[in-house]
Motif scaffolding. Structure first.
Motif, PDB file in Angstrom:
ATOM      1  N   CYS A 169      59.038  -9.961  40.633  1.00 43.59           N
ATOM      2  CA  CYS A 169      58.706  -9.018  39.436  1.00 43.59           C
ATOM      3  C   CYS A 169      57.198  -9.764  38.855  1.00 43.59           C
ATOM      4  CB  CYS A 169      59.672  -9.059  38.370  1.00 43.59           C
ATOM      5  SG  CYS A 169      59.086  -8.148  36.800  1.00 43.59           S
ATOM      6  N   ASP A 171      54.054  -9.122  36.229  1.00 41.61           N
ATOM      7  CA  ASP A 171      53.422  -8.511  35.173  1.00 41.61           C
ATOM      8  C   ASP A 171      51.934  -8.561  35.134  1.00 41.61           C
ATOM      9  OD1 ASP A 171      52.376  -7.618  32.644  1.00 41.61           O
ATOM     10  OD2 ASP A 171      53.722  -8.998  31.468  1.00 41.61           O
ATOM     11  N   ARG A 194      54.292  -3.641  35.224  1.00 42.20           N
ATOM     12  CA  ARG A 194      55.375  -4.531  35.671  1.00 42.20           C
ATOM     13  C   ARG A 194      56.003  -4.047  36.596  1.00 42.20           C
ATOM     14  NH1 ARG A 194      57.756  -8.880  32.287  1.00 42.20           N
ATOM     15  NH2 ARG A 194      59.753  -7.938  32.972  1.00 42.20           N
ATOM     16  N   TYR A 195      56.116  -4.327  37.865  1.00 44.78           N
ATOM     17  CA  TYR A 195      56.911  -3.694  38.905  1.00 44.78           C
ATOM     18  C   TYR A 195      57.171  -4.802  40.071  1.00 44.78           C
ATOM     19  CZ  TYR A 195      52.323  -3.046  41.249  1.00 44.78           C
ATOM     20  OH  TYR A 195      51.050  -3.150  41.759  1.00 44.78           O
ATOM     21  N   TYR A 196      58.124  -4.516  40.889  1.00 43.32           N
ATOM     22  CA  TYR A 196      58.521  -5.402  42.014  1.00 43.32           C
ATOM     23  C   TYR A 196      57.669  -5.290  43.249  1.00 43.32           C
ATOM     24  CZ  TYR A 196      62.883  -6.316  39.508  1.00 43.32           C
ATOM     25  OH  TYR A 196      63.879  -6.664  38.616  1.00 43.32           O
ATOM     26  N   CYS A 223      59.875  -3.408  36.118  1.00 47.53           N
ATOM     27  CA  CYS A 223      60.759  -4.433  35.837  1.00 47.53           C
ATOM     28  C   CYS A 223      60.539  -5.294  34.627  1.00 47.53           C
ATOM     29  CB  CYS A 223      60.686  -5.640  37.032  1.00 47.53           C
ATOM     30  SG  CYS A 223      59.074  -6.306  37.282  1.00 47.53           S
TER      31      CYS A 223
END
Length: 223
Positions: A169, A171, A194-196, A223
């Motif tokens: 994850c 940011d 924010r993501y995976y 995330c």
């Protein structure tokens, strides 16, 4: 990760718990298609992160005794743990190198980054994006932060050709991307900060070591 790459982190932390899962179906940069509108920054830059002890050796104060060398792993469990740690360290090194490249206007990206790419698919898709950013004179500032990461897969079909999968994850909220003129390139509306990201790392033998065979930016998974 390009057009804005992935820069310095506040923390390259929590890298990484262990679990074993199948690797089948892992996408290569979204099935080989790089999506520049989702790129939001560079991976951690040198000197800007605070890696955990699990990522790199802790630095003791000068008054502390020198640590003794760890014995070579011999059991399957020890070898697996070392392989995961080595793959993780290589991924962190890639993040740092990507950051320095993006923050320096993508100069010399090929020499610095190609050694980290273990497949033609990721090399070609990433390379096109980096070359476009270089030609356009773009650059990045700011810091991406790895908020969490886990190991989601491990396979050892034969010694020295192991595979490890990570789910991270990240940011990107503090990362900014600029045109050559200095005008900021705004993020696409609706893209989360924010993501995976999923990675597949593979050991390519003693001459080359660990490299990234696949990256999947799961922008839809905030995330």
């Amino acid at each position: 990760m390009v057009s804005s790459a992935i820069t310095p982190t506040r923390t390259i932390a929590i890298l990484i718990g262990v679990a074993v899962v199948a690797v089948a179906g892992f996408a290569v940069v979204r099935s080989g298609v790089f999506e520049p509108e989702t790129v939001q920054g560079a991976i951690p830059g040198p000197g800007s992160s605070s890696p955990s002890a699990s990522v790199s050796a802790s630095r003791s104060p000068s008054t502390s005794p020198s640590p003794t060398a760890s014995p070579e792993p011999t059991t399957p469990a020890q070898i697996k743990a070392k392989n995961i740690a080595d793959a993780k360290a290589r991924l962190v090194e890639y993040y740092e190198t990507t950051a320095s490249v993006a923050n320096n206007g993508y100069q010399d990206w090929e020499r610095k980054l190609v050694p980290f790419w273990g497949s033609f698919e990721i090399r070609d898709s990433m390379g096109v994006a980096y070359e476009q950013s270089l030609g356009a004179g773009q650059y990045t500032t700011g810091a991406a932060r790895i908020e969490s990461a886990i190991t989601t897969g491990y396979r050892a079909p034969e010694p020295n050709y192991e595979r490890v999968n990570f789910e991270v994850c990240v940011d990107f909220s503090e990362v900014r991307t600029f045109e050559k003129s200095g005008e900021e390139i705004k993020r696409q509306s609706g893209v989360p900060t924010r993501y995976y990201l999923l990675y597949e790392m593979r050991h390519h033998g003693s001459d080359r070591g660990w490299a990234i065979d696949a990256e999947d930016r799961q922008v839809e998974r905030a995330c």
